[in-house]
Design an enzyme around this catalytic site. Structure first.
Site, PDB file in Angstrom:
ATOM      1  N   ASP A  48      -6.349   0.509  -0.621  1.00 45.01           N
ATOM      2  CA  ASP A  48      -6.718   0.543   0.792  1.00 45.01           C
ATOM      3  C   ASP A  48      -5.761   1.418   1.608  1.00 45.01           C
ATOM      4  OD1 ASP A  48      -8.163  -0.049   3.012  1.00 45.01           O
ATOM      5  OD2 ASP A  48      -7.767  -2.198   3.009  1.00 45.01           O
ATOM      6  N   ASP A  49      -6.320   2.410   2.286  1.00 45.70           N
ATOM      7  CA  ASP A  49      -5.544   3.294   3.176  1.00 45.70           C
ATOM      8  C   ASP A  49      -4.412   4.039   2.456  1.00 45.70           C
ATOM      9  OD1 ASP A  49      -7.173   2.417   5.188  1.00 45.70           O
ATOM     10  OD2 ASP A  49      -5.607   1.435   6.371  1.00 45.70           O
ATOM     11  N   CYS A  92     -12.864   2.321   5.658  1.00 42.69           N
ATOM     12  CA  CYS A  92     -13.085   1.279   4.631  1.00 42.69           C
ATOM     13  C   CYS A  92     -14.532   0.880   4.419  1.00 42.69           C
ATOM     14  CB  CYS A  92     -12.372  -0.024   4.998  1.00 42.69           C
ATOM     15  SG  CYS A  92     -10.769   0.107   5.698  1.00 42.69           S
ATOM     16  N   LYS A 109     -10.504  -7.309  -1.358  1.00 45.79           N
ATOM     17  CA  LYS A 109     -11.161  -7.194  -0.045  1.00 45.79           C
ATOM     18  C   LYS A 109     -12.653  -6.894  -0.140  1.00 45.79           C
ATOM     19  CE  LYS A 109     -10.905  -3.593   3.491  1.00 45.79           C
ATOM     20  NZ  LYS A 109     -10.006  -2.880   4.418  1.00 45.79           N
ATOM     21  N   HIS A 111     -15.150  -6.827   3.147  1.00 44.40           N
ATOM     22  CA  HIS A 111     -15.340  -5.975   4.324  1.00 44.40           C
ATOM     23  C   HIS A 111     -16.719  -5.325   4.415  1.00 44.40           C
ATOM     24  CE1 HIS A 111     -13.106  -3.268   7.454  1.00 44.40           C
ATOM     25  NE2 HIS A 111     -13.887  -4.190   7.986  1.00 44.40           N
ATOM     26  N   HIS A 120      -2.800  -1.276   3.232  1.00 50.93           N
ATOM     27  CA  HIS A 120      -3.243  -1.445   4.628  1.00 50.93           C
ATOM     28  C   HIS A 120      -2.157  -2.195   5.421  1.00 50.93           C
ATOM     29  CE1 HIS A 120      -5.897  -2.240   7.998  1.00 50.93           C
ATOM     30  NE2 HIS A 120      -6.924  -1.676   7.372  1.00 50.93           N
ATOM     31  N   ASP A 170      -9.590   4.426  -0.830  1.00 56.15           N
ATOM     32  CA  ASP A 170     -10.872   4.252  -0.112  1.00 56.15           C
ATOM     33  C   ASP A 170     -11.032   5.252   1.024  1.00 56.15           C
ATOM     34  OD1 ASP A 170      -9.004   3.034   1.649  1.00 56.15           O
ATOM     35  OD2 ASP A 170     -10.490   1.584   2.360  1.00 56.15           O
ATOM     36  N   ASN A 171      -9.915   5.769   1.513  1.00 61.27           N
ATOM     37  CA  ASN A 171      -9.900   6.835   2.529  1.00 61.27           C
ATOM     38  C   ASN A 171      -8.457   7.328   2.567  1.00 61.27           C
ATOM     39  OD1 ASN A 171     -10.450   4.005   4.415  1.00 61.27           O
ATOM     40  ND2 ASN A 171      -8.464   5.002   4.623  1.00 61.27           N
ATOM     41  N   LYS A 224      -7.054   9.103   7.797  1.00 60.96           N
ATOM     42  CA  LYS A 224      -8.140   8.118   7.892  1.00 60.96           C
ATOM     43  C   LYS A 224      -8.846   8.306   9.232  1.00 60.96           C
ATOM     44  CE  LYS A 224      -8.838   3.102   8.087  1.00 60.96           C
ATOM     45  NZ  LYS A 224      -8.227   1.758   8.068  1.00 60.96           N
TER      46      LYS A 224
END
Ligand SMILES: *[C@@H]1O[C@H](CO)[C@@H](O)[C@H](O)[C@H]1NC(C)=O
Ligand SMILES: *[C@@H]1O[C@H](CO)[C@@H](O)[C@H](O)[C@H]1NC(C)=O
Ligand SMILES: *[C@@H]1O[C@H](CO)[C@@H](O)[C@H](O)[C@H]1NC(C)=O
Length: 470
Positions: A33-34, A71, A125, A127, A223, A281-282, A299
């Site tokens: 994540d991130d 995300c 996660k 989301h 994140h 994810d980004n 992001k």
């Protein structure tokens, strides 16, 4: 004659139930994540991630693996194989009390893999919506789920810190589940450790199973909030910038988790027949200038720094490793790629390509020649980006600069030289291609936030039951 027989037996199997090759490989998809382009050891040797590095050193690094800029859209694209703008998920990530989710019109990847005989597991996660049970993981094809529903939260207390409103000032609540039960006893334990234990269990339980497994490991790292056990911070005594130190420490925590998975696979003799895919994810977040170095942007935006994810594939099944794979890959491709790995007799007619033969052998070009970075319309303003061959066209992506821009990504991956006036024909062609996709666009699905979802109404936790899935 022989082939007639084969077709007959395949048909019998179809009628009898799931067809699966007993030998189909296990699939582990790890989504960070991130995670910034510059926060992995194969792009930046000062990051400590020996387990991932070993997978890379004996695997295939994806040099042009594209994801969505945030995300929820990336996760939507992964599980549907379809661009988010086609079902209204092209906007910002879902806020916790937004009464919607990933459209139930779609059959998600785990459901397809279940039909092929896989057991399916989500750790981490979600989301993708939780206001109606119909949006939640076990109702969308996963056999097991351990993790959290909303976009982020404390790593130790699993509380979404007053983020219910999106402006981070609303009421907060607890958010951690095992299957559909609130796992209150998770309070106090670092989420990465909870996930690693669960994933290792899944691998061990599969040791004697005839069925292969699909594990979607959606890490919380890196994140915000930037929380990490002290032992990881201690590994970076010389990093002066406090934020950088926390983020790279969180990468190292994630790396330990990945090491534990590989050990479990080896201990149970499943390593040889498992495929591991890793992706961000980004891109890394704004406010941290070096996170995607040397790529431009962060992001939320359509520059390469927001959308080109650090990624690799590792498996003893891959030929002639290590090697890079420079072909275009988009996150929608994993849907058909995994169906192909699973031995599915047919692939889905969606936006993704089956990349398996190209990635496995290394001597075929990518089946993908173009991709849509995103497409949205706000009032009359079009916001979007498209790649065709080596050219990238972007329009309207932020308020201070409207564009349009045209870059030749193969010679200018850092997006320094706008070719819009020197190459008007290419620009016009790409613009027309992008605008033609507007006919497939569903307006961004962004209903007003609904206080009915406030955890105060649900015993202090984020719980389904306050909307109707659509
Ligand atoms: C879902 O399908 C229905 C019926 O075909 C359609 O009206 C609706 O627009 C679809 N929703 C999305 C988000 O595509
Ligand atoms: C945050 O959003 C809520 C709901 O829209 C609003 O009531 C509150 O005033 C906002 N707080 C701030 C500081 O903007
Ligand atoms: C989690 O544990 C902390 C420390 O014991 C406590 O203050 C907090 O209220 C707990 N959270 C929940 C949701 O019970």
């Amino acid at each position: 004659m022989e082939s007639m027989k084969l077709i007959f037996w395949l048909k019998v199997l179809c009628i009898l139930g799931p067809i699966y090759a007993e030998d189909a490989p296990n699939i582990i998809y790890i989504l960070a994540d991130d995670l910034g382009w510059n926060h992995v050891s194969w792009h930046n040797p000062s990051v400590i991630s020996p387990h991932m590095q070993e997978l890379v050193d004996n695997g295939v690094v994806l040099e042009q693996s594209y994801v969505q800029p945030t995300c929820t859209p990336s996760r939507s694209a992964f599980l549907t194989g379809t661009y988010p703008f086609k079902y209204g998920r092209q906007g910002p990530p879902l806020f916790a009390i937004c009464p919607t989710g990933l459209s139930v019109n779609y059959t998600l990847l785990p459901e397809m893999l279940s039909e092929l005989g896989y057991s399916t597991h989500l750790v981490g996660k979600w989301h993708l919506g939780m206001c109606d049970w119909a949006y939640t993981p076990l109702r969308r094809g996963f056999d097991t789920f351990t993790g959290f529903y909303v976009g982020y939260g404390g790593y130790f207390n699993h509380a979404y810190h007053g983020g219910a409103w999106g402006n981070r000032t609303g009421p907060g609540g607890y958010d951690f589940r095992q299957q559909e039960r609130v796992m209150w006893e998770a309070n106090g334990t670092y989420s990465t450790d909870l996930y690693t234990d669960e994933a290792v269990n899944i691998i061990k339980l599969n040791e004697n199973s005839e069925n292969p497994f699909f594990l979607y490991f959606a890490h919380q790292n890196v994140h915000d909030p930037y929380e990490v056990p002290q032992k990881y911070l201690d590994m970076y005594p010389d990093v002066e910038d406090e934020l950088t130190r926390k983020i790279v420490s969180m990468v190292t925590a994630m790396d330990d988790s990945i090491g534990a998975l590989v050990d479990a696979l080896k201990d149970t003799q499943q390593y040889e027949n498992t495929i591991i895919v890793f992706s961000a994810d980004n891109g890394g977040v704004p406010g941290h200038p070096e996170s995607n170095h040397p790529l431009k942007g962060y992001k939320y935006d359509l520059w390469e720094g927001g959308t080109r994810g650090a990624a690799f594939v590792h498996s003893p099944i891959l030929k002639d490793t290590p090697r890079p794979y420079s072909g275009l890959v988009h996150i929608t491709d994993w849907f058909n790629t995994f169906l192909s790995i699973a031995g599915s007799p047919s692939l889905q007619d969606n936006d993704g390509f089956d990349q398996w033969e190209a990635i496995r052998t290394g001597n075929l070009p990518s089946p993908r020649q173009d991709l849509i970075y995103n497409l949205d319309q706000r009032a009359i303003k079009t916001i979007g980006g498209i790649r065709a061959g080596s050219y990238k066209y972007v329009v309207g992506q932020n308020s201070d600069e409207e564009g349009p821009w045209l870059f030749d990504i193969e010679v200018d991956p850092l997006e320094t030289t706008n070719l819009i006036s020197t190459n008007p024909d290419v620009a016009a062609e790409l613009e027309a291609l992008l605008l033609s996709e507007l006919s497939h666009m569903v307006p961004a699905d962004e209903p007003k936030l609904d206080p009915a979802g406030n955890p105060e109404n649900w015993g202090g936790t984020y719980s389904p039951g306050w909307c109707t899935a659509h």
